[in-house]
Design a protein around this motif. Structure first.
Motif, mmCIF file in Angstrom:
data_model
loop_
_atom_site.group_PDB
_atom_site.id
_atom_site.type_symbol
_atom_site.label_atom_id
_atom_site.label_comp_id
_atom_site.label_asym_id
_atom_site.label_seq_id
_atom_site.Cartn_x
_atom_site.Cartn_y
_atom_site.Cartn_z
ATOM 1 N N GLU A 36 54.664 62.531 31.894
ATOM 2 C CA GLU A 36 53.497 63.048 31.236
ATOM 3 C C GLU A 36 52.343 61.952 30.894
ATOM 4 O OE1 GLU A 36 57.223 65.535 29.901
ATOM 5 O OE2 GLU A 36 56.779 63.150 30.375
ATOM 6 N N ASP A 37 52.856 60.877 30.698
ATOM 7 C CA ASP A 37 51.724 59.775 30.633
ATOM 8 C C ASP A 37 51.089 59.487 32.146
ATOM 9 O OD1 ASP A 37 52.400 59.746 27.878
ATOM 10 O OD2 ASP A 37 53.845 58.163 28.315
ATOM 11 N N CYS A 38 51.687 59.401 33.086
ATOM 12 C CA CYS A 38 51.068 59.275 34.203
ATOM 13 C C CYS A 38 50.054 60.285 34.556
ATOM 14 C CB CYS A 38 52.176 59.138 35.312
ATOM 15 S SG CYS A 38 51.544 59.262 37.050
ATOM 16 N N ASP A 53 60.459 57.831 40.001
ATOM 17 C CA ASP A 53 61.952 58.300 40.000
ATOM 18 C C ASP A 53 62.028 59.621 39.935
ATOM 19 O OD1 ASP A 53 64.625 58.118 39.932
ATOM 20 O OD2 ASP A 53 64.683 57.737 37.446
ATOM 21 N N VAL A 54 63.330 60.428 40.603
ATOM 22 C CA VAL A 54 63.326 61.949 40.394
ATOM 23 C C VAL A 54 64.065 62.219 39.259
ATOM 24 C CG1 VAL A 54 64.758 63.909 41.569
ATOM 25 C CG2 VAL A 54 63.660 62.228 43.024
ATOM 26 N N ARG A 55 64.987 61.596 38.606
ATOM 27 C CA ARG A 55 65.576 62.254 37.161
ATOM 28 C C ARG A 55 65.049 61.395 36.303
ATOM 29 N NH1 ARG A 55 69.494 65.932 38.224
ATOM 30 N NH2 ARG A 55 70.490 66.025 40.325
ATOM 31 N N LEU A 59 59.486 65.713 32.005
ATOM 32 C CA LEU A 59 58.947 65.980 33.414
ATOM 33 C C LEU A 59 59.739 65.115 34.184
ATOM 34 C CD1 LEU A 59 56.734 68.358 34.129
ATOM 35 C CD2 LEU A 59 55.288 66.133 34.260
ATOM 36 N N GLY A 60 60.457 65.787 35.169
ATOM 37 C CA GLY A 60 61.221 64.987 36.451
ATOM 38 C C GLY A 60 60.095 64.627 37.615
ATOM 39 N N GLY A 61 60.421 63.826 38.583
ATOM 40 C CA GLY A 61 59.758 63.381 39.777
ATOM 41 C C GLY A 61 59.353 64.654 40.395
ATOM 42 N N LEU A 62 60.086 65.699 40.675
ATOM 43 C CA LEU A 62 59.781 66.925 41.349
ATOM 44 C C LEU A 62 58.725 67.386 40.845
ATOM 45 C CD1 LEU A 62 63.093 67.938 42.663
ATOM 46 C CD2 LEU A 62 61.560 66.590 43.761
ATOM 47 N N GLN A 63 58.747 67.713 39.588
ATOM 48 C CA GLN A 63 57.532 68.372 38.816
ATOM 49 C C GLN A 63 56.471 67.645 38.832
ATOM 50 O OE1 GLN A 63 60.422 68.723 35.369
ATOM 51 N NE2 GLN A 63 60.025 70.854 35.043
ATOM 52 N N LEU A 64 56.559 66.246 38.661
ATOM 53 C CA LEU A 64 55.237 65.323 38.848
ATOM 54 C C LEU A 64 54.734 65.595 40.184
ATOM 55 C CD1 LEU A 64 53.732 63.162 37.700
ATOM 56 C CD2 LEU A 64 55.216 61.596 38.373
ATOM 57 N N LEU A 65 55.577 65.512 41.235
ATOM 58 C CA LEU A 65 54.895 65.739 42.537
ATOM 59 C C LEU A 65 54.059 67.003 42.414
ATOM 60 C CD1 LEU A 65 54.800 65.512 45.718
ATOM 61 C CD2 LEU A 65 56.809 66.603 45.805
ATOM 62 N N GLU A 66 54.787 68.340 41.917
ATOM 63 C CA GLU A 66 53.984 69.481 42.067
ATOM 64 C C GLU A 66 52.641 69.263 41.122
ATOM 65 O OE1 GLU A 66 54.892 74.205 40.723
ATOM 66 O OE2 GLU A 66 56.274 72.641 40.425
ATOM 67 N N ARG A 67 52.690 68.787 40.176
ATOM 68 C CA ARG A 67 51.560 68.633 39.295
ATOM 69 C C ARG A 67 50.429 67.692 39.902
ATOM 70 N NH1 ARG A 67 52.641 69.525 33.647
ATOM 71 N NH2 ARG A 67 54.210 71.148 33.469
ATOM 72 N N LEU A 68 50.768 66.599 40.432
ATOM 73 C CA LEU A 68 49.945 65.889 41.085
ATOM 74 C C LEU A 68 49.309 66.716 42.429
ATOM 75 C CD1 LEU A 68 52.070 62.507 41.093
ATOM 76 C CD2 LEU A 68 49.642 62.729 39.922
ATOM 77 N N HIS A 69 50.035 67.319 43.148
ATOM 78 C CA HIS A 69 49.267 67.745 44.311
ATOM 79 C C HIS A 69 48.499 69.146 43.801
ATOM 80 C CE1 HIS A 69 52.048 66.030 47.742
ATOM 81 N NE2 HIS A 69 51.543 65.418 47.011
ATOM 82 N N GLN A 70 48.694 69.343 42.824
ATOM 83 C CA GLN A 70 47.750 70.621 42.283
ATOM 84 C C GLN A 70 46.549 69.942 42.043
ATOM 85 O OE1 GLN A 70 49.422 72.186 38.718
ATOM 86 N NE2 GLN A 70 50.871 73.587 39.723
#
Length: 444
Positions: A36-38, A53-55, A59-70
């Protein structure tokens, strides 16, 4: 240079180890324990790679990936996985992750993956920059109209200066478009989403100048009702345009110089300094250094304002731009009035090219509006001051060439047929007038 890496991992030991490896290799590293801070810190054009990291809790790594790519679908994200997470990471790569590293991984493996990701990021950002430059160039051509060599050079200078954090001095005659150029320097630069504040220094009484520029607190002087934000403070983060800067009182010049040097100001009646970050674009008709030698302007302020200088040629020195500008102003005036602008006759065009335009573009716009109304412009002279017949014919020839190139969108064969000139003659004339067919090609 692209060497930025953001590391997101909830385990402090892993963050510390990765930071040590990357710092020793010259990377600029930011560490986050929470995804979330990232997310709150990553700009759209972040010049680097995300390592996550994934786990993690929350917010996990996969959710971070999704948000960043939005925010940015091209941002490289490398996932750090445990052995049991490999199938999940492979699926994530299908969904846009750049790579995954299975723990424990070696520094060499990490550096190899980061190097490839950074190379890709460099290409993406460079491609964006080139597309943005092309878009800005097209927009600028529609804002600063003209095909003369002087206007083409001015547009190049504006594009070069717009992104630079320097003060600019614009010199030009009354009506030559100084504020429009200042607005372009703001709109095509990194401060475009911040305020553009214009102030005409000649229009403010000297007794009110300081309050207008710096603002005031309640009761700072007789009639000061409530707190007022001055132009300098209001322009914070953006651009302050000071037109007719030569008219600024000497006492206020000294205070403006202090603001430029220290990036702070004080409102009238206040003791607290306020930090300001702004770009100053000043406009003047006379030479400020000559004004300084005459004791009417501070020499030190002149140098502070004139980090870069743009000179706007008067309309009489770029007559080949007159028909294009006139057509533009007449068309817009006719649209505003719900009319169709009448076509220019040859005699009318000749009069436009012959007139000396002491009021420059402002006067031309007025003449175009009268034309849209079906009225003549009685003040147009029959011959320009000091311009020979040859010069008048050259200006007219340049306009005919430009009109034909525009009509045929740079297609030379069509231009030759319209003007009934052979290829060699056309090439010579285009070269003499500084015309390039690529400037007239149809833009997709």
């Amino acid at each position: 240079m692209l060497n930025s890496v953001i590391v997101v991992d909830d385990e402090a030991s892993i963050r510390t180890a990765i930071e040590q490896w990357l710092s020793l290799s010259g990377f600029k590293v930011q560490l986050f324990a929470r995804a979330e801070d990232c997310l709150a810190q990553v700009p759209r054009d972040f010049p680097g790679v995300i390592l996550s990291d994934v786990r993690m809790p929350g917010l996990g790594g996969l959710q971070l990936l999704e948000r960043l790519h939005q925010q940015d679908p091209d941002l490289p994200v490398i996932l750090l996985t445990g052995h049991g997470d490999v199938p999940m990471a492979v699926e994530a790569m299908r969904n846009g992750a750049y790579d995954f590293l299975e723990k424990p991984f070696t520094p060499q493996h990490l550096m190899s993956s980061l190097g490839r990701a950074l190379d890709k990021r460099h290409l993406v950002l460079e491609n964006r920059r080139l597309h943005e430059q092309a878009d800005f160039k097209a927009q600028l051509e529609g804002t600063l109209l003209g095909m003369s060599q002087g206007l083409q050079q001015l547009r190049r200078q504006v594009l070069d200066l717009a992104s630079l954090p320097v003060n600019v001095l614009i010199r030009g005659e009354t009506g030559s478009g100084k504020e429009r150029v200042a607005r372009c320097l703001h709109d095509f630069g990194p401060r475009a989403d911040k305020p553009f504040v214009a102030l005409n220094c000649a229009a403010i009484p000297e007794a009110l100048f300081e309050a207008e520029l710096f603002g005031h607190e309640s009761g700072a002087f007789t009639g000061a009702q409530g707190k007022r934000i001055g132009k300098l403070e209001y322009a914070n983060g953006g651009t302050l345009f000071l037109d007719e800067i030569e008219s600024m009182p000497l006492a206020q010049q000294a205070k403006l110089l202090r603001v430029i040097q220290e990036h702070t100001l004080e409102r009238l009646g206040a003791n607290q300094s306020i930090e300001v970050d702004l770009r100053i674009i000043a406009a003047t008709k006379p030479d400020l250094l000559e004004e300084a030698r005459a004791g009417r302007f501070r020499e030190d302020l002149a140098y502070r304002l004139n980090v870069a200088e743009l000179r706007l040629a008067p309309l009489r020195e770029r007559r080949e731009d007159i028909p294009l500008l006139f057509e533009h102003f007449a068309r817009h005036a006719a649209e505003r009035l719900g009319r169709t602008a009448p076509a220019l006759s040859g005699a009318q065009l000749a009069r436009l090219l012959a007139h000396d335009w002491p009021g420059n573009v402002r006067e031309l716009a007025n003449a175009a509006e009268r034309h849209a109304l079906g009225l003549d412009s009685p003040n147009l002279a029959s011959a320009p001051a000091g311009q020979s017949l040859v010069e008048q014919m050259e200006a007219f020839e340049a306009q005919c060439l430009r009109a034909a190139l525009r009509q045929h969108q740079g297609e030379i064969k069509g231009v030759m047929e319209t003007l009934q000139v052979p290829r060699r003659t056309l090439n010579e004339k285009m070269q003499r007038h500084g015309l390039v067919r690529e400037d007239f090609l149809l833009r997709e």
